[in-house]
Scaffold this active site. Structure first.
Site, short mmCIF file in Angstrom:
data_model
loop_
_atom_site.label_atom_id
_atom_site.label_comp_id
_atom_site.label_asym_id
_atom_site.label_seq_id
_atom_site.Cartn_x
_atom_site.Cartn_y
_atom_site.Cartn_z
N GLU A 148 54.63 -3.87 54.44
CA GLU A 148 55.47 -2.73 54.09
C GLU A 148 54.53 -1.55 53.88
OE1 GLU A 148 54.24 -4.75 51.84
OE2 GLU A 148 53.38 -3.24 50.50
N SER A 167 41.44 7.76 44.75
CA SER A 167 41.92 6.64 45.56
C SER A 167 41.97 6.94 47.05
CB SER A 167 43.29 6.19 45.07
OG SER A 167 44.19 7.27 45.00
N LYS A 198 43.18 1.19 50.06
CA LYS A 198 44.05 0.12 50.56
C LYS A 198 43.35 -0.81 51.56
CE LYS A 198 48.54 1.94 49.54
NZ LYS A 198 48.39 3.40 49.24
#
Ligand SMILES: *Cc1c(COP(=O)(O)O)cnc(C)c1O
Length: 391
Positions: A105, A371, A83
């Site tokens: 968010e 990830s 991210k």
């Protein structure tokens, strides 16, 4: 740039939001081509985030499954998941646009931490919107965000998870557009966000392609977990044109996709509108958006990025779901065989190896996008008992 991926995407928002989106679109089209912006981002990705991340040959896991398995190590980035690639890039855009505050968010809290991190680095104010249930189950990440200087809003409406956090952030953005940039955390939302996030995450696939070339390997399968779809889009995008390579997205089946307790959007959803985009949505007969259920806060989302709805419809990629149990087994298997504690989200991708490998007729090369790391999930893993988290 086109607003749609085939039949999916678009901009299903009020005119007031379109004004803000137009500003973001113009900035993106400009900075995407801007030499100085790209140089600055590249430098930060290298020295701050720790890119390129390794493509690791998992020899023990390979022996276990009888195929060549590589892990793209996004878990080794600063803040522990893919991210940060996107959060940092969007925050840099915000700064160049002279915005003073970024908002976001967050579900698992990973995007909130990544955004708060980027805000601290670039000297921007930061406010994070998070469902109240997620605030509770990811308390450590909430504390991290606060430590990094962000203000965290716990959203008490709806299912009190990621979906409601998006509504909270959108509402705040519309009311404070002038100074605020909305850093969207996955390849979702109205145009241009799915395109922006895919662009900034495609660094994963670009590196992976170069790393495979360097060791002279032709990959057969690429597997990634799909929540909103950003890490999957990031690793798939560079390989889309090579139709020989099979792309597989793995969703959260929770207690099982034949129960009401799951988050398997592409496997079980129907076309609808959610958070400003046309895509596959988990909904009931009346078209009301369903609550989702999964051990993984980061996959608990009733929509999916429009690129994936399109890749599924055109059969360029396939999507499957694995249960909480299968996910936890895969997590433990990686810990034991490779000494790597993966995030619960990433473990959904790993769990698909168990289904895929026995069906393969020739020895194959498989890349799994790892990830994120599992540190944030220790409590959930420790306390995990089948079905119990759903009350
Ligand atoms: C958030 C998250 C995901 C799911 O989000 P995508 O946008 O689908 O990538 C997957 N893995 C990790 C580690 C995450 O933090």
């Amino acid at each position: 740039m086109k607003q749609y991926y085939g039949n999916f995407g678009g901009q299903f928002v009020p005119d007031s939001v379109k004004i803000a989106l137009n500003e973001v679109e113009l900035a993106f089209l400009k900075f995407k081509q801007d030499k100085d912006f790209n140089q600055e981002l590249k430098q930060l990705l290298k020295t701050y985030v720790g890119r390129p991340t390794p493509l690791y040959y998992a020899s023990n896991l390979s022996k276990f499954y009888g195929h060549e398995i590589y892990l793209k190590r996004e878990d080794l980035t600063h803040t522990g998941a893919h991210k940060i690639n996107n959060a940092l890039a969007q925050a840099l855009m915000a700064k160049k646009m002279n915005k003073t505050k970024i908002i976001a968010e967050t579900g698992a809290g990973q995007h909130g931490v990544a955004t708060a991190t980027a805000a601290a680095l670039l000297g921007l104010e930061c406010e994070i919107f998070m469902g109240a249930i997620d605030v509770k189950r990811q308390a450590l990440n909430v504390y991290k965000m606060e430590l990094l200087g962000a203000k965290v809003h716990a959203i008490e409406s709806g299912s009190k998870t990621l979906s409601d956090a998006v509504d909270g952030a959108l509402d705040f953005w519309v009311k404070n557009m002038k100074n605020v940039f909305y850093v969207v955390g996955s390849a979702v939302g109205p145009y241009p966000y799915p395109q922006i996030v895919t662009h900034f995450q495609s660094i994963i696939g670009k590196e992976c392609k170069a790393q495979l070339k360097k060791i002279n390997k032709n990959v057969d399968y690429i597997i990634a977990a799909a929540g909103g779809g950003s890490n999957a889009a990031g690793i798939f995008y560079e390989f889309l044109k090579d139709e020989k390579i099979k792309l597989i997205g793995v969703e959260a089946a929770g207690l099982g996709q034949d129960t009401p307790y799951h988050a398997a959007t592409l496997t079980k959803g129907k076309t609808g509108i959610i958070h400003g985009m046309k895509t596959k949505v988990l909904q009931n007969e009346k078209g009301e958006i369903s609550h989702t259920f999964s051990i993984s806060a980061g996959l608990d989302y009733p929509g999916i990025g429009p690129l994936h709805a399109h890749l599924q419809e055109t059969k360029r990629a396939s999507y499957h779901a694995v249960s909480d149990d299968e996910c936890i087994n895969a997590l433990k298997l990686l810990c034991k065989h490779e000494g790597i504690i993966p995030a619960i989200e990433s473990s959904h991708a790993l769990a698909f190896l168990e289904k895929l490998c026995p069906t393969l007729t020739k020895k194959s090369v498989i890349v799994v996008n790892l990830s994120g790391r599992g540190d944030k999930d220790m409590q959930s893993i420790y306390e995990y008992k089948k079905g119990e988290i759903y009350g």
